[in-house]
Design a protein around this motif. Sequence first.
Motif, mmCIF file in Angstrom:
data_model
loop_
_atom_site.group_PDB
_atom_site.id
_atom_site.type_symbol
_atom_site.label_atom_id
_atom_site.label_comp_id
_atom_site.label_asym_id
_atom_site.label_seq_id
_atom_site.Cartn_x
_atom_site.Cartn_y
_atom_site.Cartn_z
ATOM 1 N N ARG A 363 0.835 -1.207 0.000
ATOM 2 C CA ARG A 363 0.000 0.000 0.000
ATOM 3 C C ARG A 363 0.866 1.252 0.000
ATOM 4 N N LEU A 364 1.979 1.215 0.729
ATOM 5 C CA LEU A 364 2.904 2.356 0.751
ATOM 6 C C LEU A 364 3.483 2.601 -0.634
ATOM 7 N N LEU A 365 3.860 1.537 -1.331
ATOM 8 C CA LEU A 365 4.432 1.691 -2.667
ATOM 9 C C LEU A 365 3.408 2.247 -3.653
ATOM 10 N N ASN A 366 2.150 1.894 -3.463
ATOM 11 C CA ASN A 366 1.109 2.470 -4.316
ATOM 12 C C ASN A 366 0.923 3.953 -4.049
ATOM 13 N N THR A 367 1.105 4.354 -2.792
ATOM 14 C CA THR A 367 0.966 5.764 -2.428
ATOM 15 C C THR A 367 2.144 6.592 -2.922
ATOM 16 N N PHE A 368 3.339 5.995 -2.895
ATOM 17 C CA PHE A 368 4.559 6.702 -3.305
ATOM 18 C C PHE A 368 5.248 5.897 -4.414
ATOM 19 N N PRO A 369 4.792 6.020 -5.660
ATOM 20 C CA PRO A 369 5.342 5.216 -6.758
ATOM 21 C C PRO A 369 6.853 5.357 -6.928
ATOM 22 N N ALA A 370 7.392 6.527 -6.639
ATOM 23 C CA ALA A 370 8.829 6.739 -6.818
ATOM 24 C C ALA A 370 9.647 5.832 -5.897
ATOM 25 N N LEU A 371 9.070 5.483 -4.748
ATOM 26 C CA LEU A 371 9.779 4.597 -3.826
ATOM 27 C C LEU A 371 9.953 3.208 -4.441
ATOM 28 N N GLY A 372 8.914 2.692 -5.057
ATOM 29 C CA GLY A 372 9.020 1.393 -5.708
ATOM 30 C C GLY A 372 10.017 1.416 -6.855
ATOM 31 N N GLU A 373 10.014 2.495 -7.633
ATOM 32 C CA GLU A 373 10.969 2.612 -8.736
ATOM 33 C C GLU A 373 12.399 2.654 -8.212
ATOM 34 N N ALA A 374 12.596 3.326 -7.077
ATOM 35 C CA ALA A 374 13.940 3.411 -6.501
ATOM 36 C C ALA A 374 14.405 2.050 -5.992
ATOM 37 N N LEU A 375 13.518 1.287 -5.356
ATOM 38 C CA LEU A 375 13.887 -0.045 -4.879
ATOM 39 C C LEU A 375 14.231 -0.963 -6.047
ATOM 40 N N PHE A 376 13.442 -0.885 -7.111
ATOM 41 C CA PHE A 376 13.737 -1.688 -8.294
ATOM 42 C C PHE A 376 15.121 -1.350 -8.836
ATOM 43 N N ALA A 377 15.419 -0.059 -8.960
ATOM 44 C CA ALA A 377 16.704 0.357 -9.524
ATOM 45 C C ALA A 377 17.874 -0.105 -8.667
ATOM 46 N N ARG A 378 17.672 -0.146 -7.351
ATOM 47 C CA ARG A 378 18.784 -0.510 -6.463
ATOM 48 C C ARG A 378 19.052 -2.009 -6.403
ATOM 49 N N THR A 379 18.202 -2.817 -7.032
ATOM 50 C CA THR A 379 18.486 -4.253 -7.090
ATOM 51 C C THR A 379 19.224 -4.638 -8.362
ATOM 52 N N ARG A 380 19.676 -3.654 -9.144
ATOM 53 C CA ARG A 380 20.404 -3.954 -10.376
ATOM 54 C C ARG A 380 21.472 -2.906 -10.629
ATOM 55 N N ASP A 381 22.292 -3.146 -11.654
ATOM 56 C CA ASP A 381 23.374 -2.237 -11.999
ATOM 57 C C ASP A 381 22.779 -1.029 -12.722
ATOM 58 N N PRO A 382 22.831 0.175 -12.133
ATOM 59 C CA PRO A 382 22.205 1.336 -12.774
ATOM 60 C C PRO A 382 22.850 1.692 -14.110
ATOM 61 N N ARG A 383 24.137 1.405 -14.263
ATOM 62 C CA ARG A 383 24.795 1.715 -15.544
ATOM 63 C C ARG A 383 24.223 0.856 -16.651
ATOM 64 N N ALA A 384 24.038 -0.437 -16.370
ATOM 65 C CA ALA A 384 23.491 -1.333 -17.387
ATOM 66 C C ALA A 384 22.050 -0.990 -17.694
ATOM 67 N N LEU A 385 21.265 -0.625 -16.687
ATOM 68 C CA LEU A 385 19.863 -0.296 -16.889
ATOM 69 C C LEU A 385 19.725 0.960 -17.727
ATOM 70 N N THR A 386 20.589 1.959 -17.471
ATOM 71 C CA THR A 386 20.574 3.184 -18.279
ATOM 72 C C THR A 386 20.929 2.886 -19.712
ATOM 73 N N HIS A 387 21.932 2.022 -19.910
ATOM 74 C CA HIS A 387 22.345 1.632 -21.255
ATOM 75 C C HIS A 387 21.235 0.915 -21.986
ATOM 76 N N ALA A 388 20.514 0.032 -21.276
ATOM 77 C CA ALA A 388 19.448 -0.734 -21.899
ATOM 78 C C ALA A 388 18.306 0.186 -22.323
ATOM 79 N N ALA A 389 18.084 1.248 -21.568
ATOM 80 C CA ALA A 389 16.973 2.152 -21.870
ATOM 81 C C ALA A 389 17.296 3.137 -22.979
ATOM 82 N N SER A 390 18.589 3.257 -23.322
ATOM 83 C CA SER A 390 18.992 4.260 -24.319
ATOM 84 C C SER A 390 18.853 3.725 -25.741
#
Length: 390
Positions: A363-390
Amino acid sequence: MSLAQYDAAIVGGGPAGTCAAITLAQAGLRVGLFEAKTYPHHKVCGEFLSPECMNVLGDLGVADALIALRPPPLDRVSIDAPSGAVWSLRLPVPAWGVSRYALDAALADRARALGVTVCEGATVRDVQGNLDAGFRLDVRMASGATAAAARVVIAAHGKRSVLDRALDRAFLTQPQPFVALKAHFHGPPLPEQLHLHTFPGGYCGMSEVENGAANVCLLVREPVFRRESGASGDIEAFVRWMGVQNRRLGEWLAEAVRISPQWLSIAQVPFVDKRAVVRDVLMAGDAAGLITPLAGDGIAMALDGGLLAAQHVTAYLAGDLSADDLRTDYARAWRGQFGARLKLGRLLQAIMLRPAALSPVLRLLNTFPALGEALFARTRDPRALTHAAS
């Protein structure tokens, strides 16, 4: 009889081992890859190729072979609790649903094409030696015992194996209270989503893979599994109980048919700290550290770990790193790239295993969507994720 001689010997032919083998072969090195099973084969795995895998697979030269399988895109992850609370996240770039049956075989074929000696049905029972004197591998095959020699050894044999016992690894002394199960099903469509259904003491992931199958892979505390599966360890009885605990999961299972001949299972799944270098053997993939399945980053970490090991070995064999540098630099690099993700995954899993705690978190993650996005990002390599999105 003379020993087969390699610049690098790799124990284990999953994503970490084959990635290391391909990378080393691309550098012109003599590589031997020892895989205990024969290709293709199924593995207990979520079979989720997260977005950051794509560039690595392209560099390895296997992306086209996987695209030809027409893997279903997965662009959303959802988690639900038995209470009915649900949270979902749209991925920045779609993932792929690809079975380990297809993925591992494609990687092994690519390794062979580059000149890697791929030894199937070959269990490495012991490794003797060091970086200064070289290594000898004792190997058991269907035809009998054999041996090989190598200047460097990378161990990518998975969560636990006979080699761990031979190397007297400390994590084996710690009881691990988890069981993992996996099977393929035909069932109601799971359109472009990875579903994580939780129940007391565990969670079950479901997503589609190639050829229209749905992969069902779950993790549960061993005491819960033993209690609900009975004295005979009846997996189907446990699955029925699991479906009762989570209504959404139960409704899907009621309409689904298992197409795998049987459930695959692994006990004593080790979510613990491991050393990245043991007796001068470089550990990669799950042999170095296992991220919790809920993170959906296991295959990406395996590929990245194999690449990291191969890069360090290449530098060592080229004379750019001393043996001491290889030992310390690789261990430091591995901790820096993966350590924080492993710790966060264990923390999140502790919440997932407790439905009473999970519901308010969702319920907290639904209230604050940015928190869920931040947790997702911190479980992976941000450099690779940025590269994949480009």
